[in-house]
Design a protein around this motif. Structure first.
Motif, mmCIF file in Angstrom:
data_model
loop_
_atom_site.group_PDB
_atom_site.id
_atom_site.type_symbol
_atom_site.label_atom_id
_atom_site.label_comp_id
_atom_site.label_asym_id
_atom_site.label_seq_id
_atom_site.Cartn_x
_atom_site.Cartn_y
_atom_site.Cartn_z
ATOM 1 N N THR A 64 0.811 -1.206 0.000
ATOM 2 C CA THR A 64 0.000 0.000 0.000
ATOM 3 C C THR A 64 0.851 1.264 0.000
ATOM 4 O OG1 THR A 64 -1.781 -1.123 1.162
ATOM 5 C CG2 THR A 64 -1.748 1.275 1.301
ATOM 6 N N ILE A 65 0.418 2.267 -0.754
ATOM 7 C CA ILE A 65 1.059 3.576 -0.779
ATOM 8 C C ILE A 65 0.138 4.554 -0.053
ATOM 9 C CG2 ILE A 65 1.931 5.445 -2.222
ATOM 10 C CD1 ILE A 65 2.448 3.356 -4.404
ATOM 11 N N VAL A 66 0.676 5.235 0.953
ATOM 12 C CA VAL A 66 -0.105 6.162 1.767
ATOM 13 C C VAL A 66 0.118 7.589 1.267
ATOM 14 C CG1 VAL A 66 -0.503 7.091 4.085
ATOM 15 C CG2 VAL A 66 0.049 4.656 3.777
ATOM 16 N N ILE A 67 -0.962 8.322 1.063
ATOM 17 C CA ILE A 67 -0.891 9.698 0.588
ATOM 18 C C ILE A 67 -1.430 10.635 1.654
ATOM 19 C CG2 ILE A 67 -1.528 11.304 -1.244
ATOM 20 C CD1 ILE A 67 0.129 8.879 -2.157
ATOM 21 N N THR A 68 -0.623 11.609 2.040
ATOM 22 C CA THR A 68 -1.088 12.669 2.935
ATOM 23 C C THR A 68 -1.582 13.836 2.090
ATOM 24 O OG1 THR A 68 1.102 13.717 3.088
ATOM 25 C CG2 THR A 68 0.605 11.964 4.670
ATOM 26 N N ALA A 69 -2.400 14.684 2.691
ATOM 27 C CA ALA A 69 -2.991 15.842 2.002
ATOM 28 C C ALA A 69 -3.610 15.454 0.658
ATOM 29 C CB ALA A 69 -1.942 16.939 1.810
ATOM 30 N N GLY B 31 1.926 -1.433 7.640
ATOM 31 C CA GLY B 31 1.982 -2.187 6.386
ATOM 32 C C GLY B 31 2.214 -1.343 5.152
ATOM 33 N N ALA B 32 2.616 -0.088 5.333
ATOM 34 C CA ALA B 32 2.802 0.799 4.177
ATOM 35 C C ALA B 32 4.115 0.514 3.465
ATOM 36 C CB ALA B 32 2.763 2.257 4.624
ATOM 37 N N GLY B 33 4.024 0.391 2.144
ATOM 38 C CA GLY B 33 5.240 0.234 1.354
ATOM 39 C C GLY B 33 5.888 1.564 1.056
ATOM 40 N N ALA B 34 5.091 2.634 0.961
ATOM 41 C CA ALA B 34 5.604 3.961 0.649
ATOM 42 C C ALA B 34 4.647 5.008 1.198
ATOM 43 C CB ALA B 34 5.775 4.143 -0.856
ATOM 44 N N VAL B 35 5.185 6.205 1.445
ATOM 45 C CA VAL B 35 4.385 7.325 1.953
ATOM 46 C C VAL B 35 4.740 8.576 1.169
ATOM 47 C CG1 VAL B 35 3.952 8.867 3.912
ATOM 48 C CG2 VAL B 35 4.153 6.394 4.292
ATOM 49 N N PHE B 36 3.729 9.307 0.761
ATOM 50 C CA PHE B 36 3.901 10.644 0.199
ATOM 51 C C PHE B 36 3.663 11.641 1.315
ATOM 52 C CE2 PHE B 36 1.941 14.447 -1.813
ATOM 53 C CZ PHE B 36 3.047 14.867 -2.530
ATOM 54 N N TRP B 37 4.704 12.443 1.644
ATOM 55 C CA TRP B 37 4.636 13.337 2.797
ATOM 56 C C TRP B 37 4.572 14.783 2.340
ATOM 57 C CZ3 TRP B 37 3.161 13.010 7.504
ATOM 58 C CH2 TRP B 37 3.437 14.059 8.393
ATOM 59 N N LEU B 38 3.517 15.470 2.761
ATOM 60 C CA LEU B 38 3.341 16.884 2.456
ATOM 61 C C LEU B 38 2.807 17.571 3.700
ATOM 62 C CD1 LEU B 38 1.778 18.364 -0.786
ATOM 63 C CD2 LEU B 38 1.369 19.395 1.442
ATOM 64 N N VAL B 39 3.541 18.552 4.206
ATOM 65 C CA VAL B 39 3.093 19.302 5.374
ATOM 66 C C VAL B 39 2.010 20.288 4.943
ATOM 67 C CG1 VAL B 39 3.763 20.920 7.190
ATOM 68 C CG2 VAL B 39 5.336 19.084 6.502
ATOM 69 N N PRO B 40 0.832 20.246 5.547
ATOM 70 C CA PRO B 40 -0.260 21.135 5.125
ATOM 71 C C PRO B 40 -0.020 22.565 5.584
ATOM 72 C CG PRO B 40 -0.915 19.929 7.067
ATOM 73 C CD PRO B 40 0.439 19.396 6.686
ATOM 74 N N ALA B 41 -0.632 23.503 4.900
ATOM 75 C CA ALA B 41 -0.532 24.905 5.300
ATOM 76 C C ALA B 41 -1.179 25.101 6.673
ATOM 77 C CB ALA B 41 -1.233 25.779 4.268
ATOM 78 N N ASP B 42 -0.513 25.858 7.522
ATOM 79 C CA ASP B 42 -1.058 26.193 8.833
ATOM 80 C C ASP B 42 -0.795 27.675 9.088
ATOM 81 O OD1 ASP B 42 -2.003 26.380 11.383
ATOM 82 O OD2 ASP B 42 -0.590 24.953 12.275
ATOM 83 N N PRO B 43 -1.594 28.555 8.480
ATOM 84 C CA PRO B 43 -1.303 29.993 8.536
ATOM 85 C C PRO B 43 -1.362 30.589 9.930
ATOM 86 C CG PRO B 43 -3.464 29.593 7.565
ATOM 87 C CD PRO B 43 -2.790 28.270 7.670
ATOM 88 N N ARG B 44 -1.964 29.900 10.887
ATOM 89 C CA ARG B 44 -2.095 30.453 12.230
ATOM 90 C C ARG B 44 -1.131 29.815 13.224
ATOM 91 N NH1 ARG B 44 -6.924 30.604 9.717
ATOM 92 N NH2 ARG B 44 -8.126 32.558 9.852
ATOM 93 N N ALA B 45 -0.145 29.057 12.735
ATOM 94 C CA ALA B 45 0.814 28.400 13.622
ATOM 95 C C ALA B 45 1.618 29.421 14.421
ATOM 96 C CB ALA B 45 1.756 27.524 12.808
ATOM 97 N N ALA B 46 2.091 29.004 15.603
ATOM 98 C CA ALA B 46 2.847 29.903 16.474
ATOM 99 C C ALA B 46 4.243 30.179 15.935
ATOM 100 C CB ALA B 46 2.940 29.302 17.871
ATOM 101 N N SER B 47 4.791 29.258 15.141
ATOM 102 C CA SER B 47 6.109 29.446 14.546
ATOM 103 C C SER B 47 6.215 28.593 13.298
ATOM 104 C CB SER B 47 7.223 29.061 15.528
ATOM 105 O OG SER B 47 7.260 27.653 15.711
ATOM 106 N N VAL B 48 7.139 28.969 12.426
ATOM 107 C CA VAL B 48 7.365 28.180 11.217
ATOM 108 C C VAL B 48 7.896 26.805 11.583
ATOM 109 C CG1 VAL B 48 8.677 28.063 9.063
ATOM 110 C CG2 VAL B 48 7.727 30.244 9.807
ATOM 111 N N GLU B 49 8.776 26.747 12.577
ATOM 112 C CA GLU B 49 9.326 25.455 12.999
ATOM 113 C C GLU B 49 8.222 24.528 13.498
ATOM 114 O OE1 GLU B 49 12.768 23.498 15.874
ATOM 115 O OE2 GLU B 49 12.215 25.604 16.136
ATOM 116 N N ALA B 50 7.301 25.065 14.282
ATOM 117 C CA ALA B 50 6.197 24.246 14.779
ATOM 118 C C ALA B 50 5.334 23.743 13.630
ATOM 119 C CB ALA B 50 5.343 25.041 15.760
ATOM 120 N N ALA B 51 5.087 24.618 12.641
ATOM 121 C CA ALA B 51 4.222 24.260 11.522
ATOM 122 C C ALA B 51 4.813 23.156 10.667
ATOM 123 C CB ALA B 51 3.952 25.493 10.662
ATOM 124 N N TYR B 52 6.120 23.093 10.575
ATOM 125 C CA TYR B 52 6.769 22.107 9.708
ATOM 126 C C TYR B 52 7.429 20.977 10.500
ATOM 127 C CZ TYR B 52 6.090 24.926 5.506
ATOM 128 O OH TYR B 52 5.531 25.587 4.448
#
Length: 295
Positions: A2-7, A64-85
C-alpha cells in the motif's frame, strides 16, 4: 504494498492519488475531511480519517505501508514556522521507523547549501523536515521546487478586475517555476518505483527561467487581455497576510522566503534533463489560468 498519501485533497496530493490509481496501485489516504474526496476516489482508496500530524492517526495509516507521500499542510495560524513544519512532522518520523515504511517521498524546496538557506522562512523549515526524515533511516527523496505556477490562481480576482498580479520580488528577477502536475508526476514515479535506496533529492524546475514581467507578457497573450506585474513592499505584503488572519510568525516566514528568493535562492540548482519538467508557463496558462480567469 500500500502507498499512503497525505494531504489527498490538496492540489498536489489529489493529483498524486489520481496518478497512482491510474497505474493500478493500492492507495490509502489520510484525510481530515473524507467528504472532500470525490466519490470516484473514495470508492477506490482506503481512508484513514484525521490529521497526519496526529501520532495515533499516522500509527494506523503507516501500518503495512510500502511507501508514503509526505506533504506538510498549510497552517497559517501556527505559532512558529518550525512548529508548523518540524513539529508537525515529528510523529510521522517516529512512525516511519516504527512501522518499517519502505520509502518516503516528500515535498520540499530548493536552496540547500546556499547562503540564503538558513534565513528563508518556509524553505528553511522544509529543509529541516528533510533532515528529520532522512535521520530515521527510511529511504527518502525530497522533491525540491521553486515557486509553483499554480499559486497564481490565488490572484484570479486581481487579474479579472485590473489585469494585475502582485509579489515581493522585482519584476525583472528571472527564476524557475514549476506546475503542480509535474510535481505530482515525479512523486508518482518515485512512489511506484521500489528500486531506489538512501536519502537524496530531485529538483522539479520547469523548462525555463522567467521573470514576473515575462509571465505578464505571456499571460497577456494567452488571456487576450492586458496583464502587468506590480511589486509590493515586504511590509505591505506581510500586513496584508496578517489582515487575512495569518499569524505574525507565519507571515514573516513567508516574507523571509520571498526575500531569499529575490536574493537568488532558487537560482543555484542547475537545470538538467532530469530536473527540467515538461509544462511550460505558456501551456500552464492555457490549461489552468485561462479557465480560472474566464470562469
Amino acid at each position: 504494498m500500500t502507498i499512503v498519501i497525505t494531504a489527498p485533497t490538496g492540489q498536489i496530493g489529489g493529483q498524486v492519488v489520481q496518478g497512482l490509481l491510474d497505474r493500478g496501485e493500492p492507495v490509502r489516504v489520510i484525510a481530515r475531511d473524507p467528504g472532500r474526496l470525490s466519490a470516484a476516489v473514495r470508492e477506490r482508496v482506503e481512508v484513514v480519517e484525521g490529521s497526519h500530524g496526529d501520532p495515533a492517526v499516522v500509527d494506523r495509516a503507516f501500518a503495512g505501508a510500502g511507501a508514503v507521500f509526505w506533504l506538510v499542510p498549510a497552517d497559517p495560524r501556527a505559532a512558529s514556522v518550525e512548529a508548523a513544519y518540524v513539529g508537525f512532522s515529528r510523529p510521522a518520523c517516529a512512525a516511519f521507523a516504527r512501522h518499517g515504511v519502505g520509502r518516503v517521498v516528500g515535498v520540499s524546496a530548493l536552496g540547500r547549501g546556499t547562503p540564503m538557506a538558513g534565513r528563508a522562512g518556509y524553505v528553511t523549515a522544509s529543509l529541516a523536515v528533510d533532515d528529520l526524515i532522512a535521520a530515521t533511516g527510511v529511504p527518502y527523496r525530497a522533491l525540491t521546487m521553486p515557486s509553483f505556477m499554480d499559486n497564481l490562481v490565488r490572484q484570479t480576482a486581481g487579474l479579472k478586475s485590473d489585469g494585475v498580479f502582485t509579489g515581493v520580488l522585482p519584476g525583472d528577477h528571472k527564476a524557475p517555476a514549476c506546475a503542480t502536475r509535474d510535481i505530482a508526476a515525479a512523486a508518482v514515479r518515485l512512489l511506484a518505483d521500489g528500486g531506489w535506496t538512501g536519502a537524496g533529492s530531485l529538483a522539479v524546475l520547469g523548462p525555463e527561467d522567467l521573470s514576473f514581467n515575462d509571465m505578464a507578457a505571456i499571460m497577456t497573450e494567452v488571456l487576450g487581455r492586458p496583464v502587468r506585474y506590480q511589486q509590493v513592499s515586504g511590509e505591505a505584503f506581510k500586513a496584508r497576510m496578517m489582515g487575512f488572519g495569518t499569524s505574525e510568525a507565519m507571515a514573516q516566514g513567508w516574507l523571509d522566503m520571498a526575500l531569499a528568493k529575490a536574493d537568488g535562492l532558487d537560482n543555484a540548482e542547475p537545470r538538467t534533463p532530469e530536473s527540467s519538467s515538461p509544462t511550460s508557463f505558456r501551456q500552464w496558462c492555457a490549461d489552468v489560468l485561462r479557465p480560472a480567469v474566464n470562469g
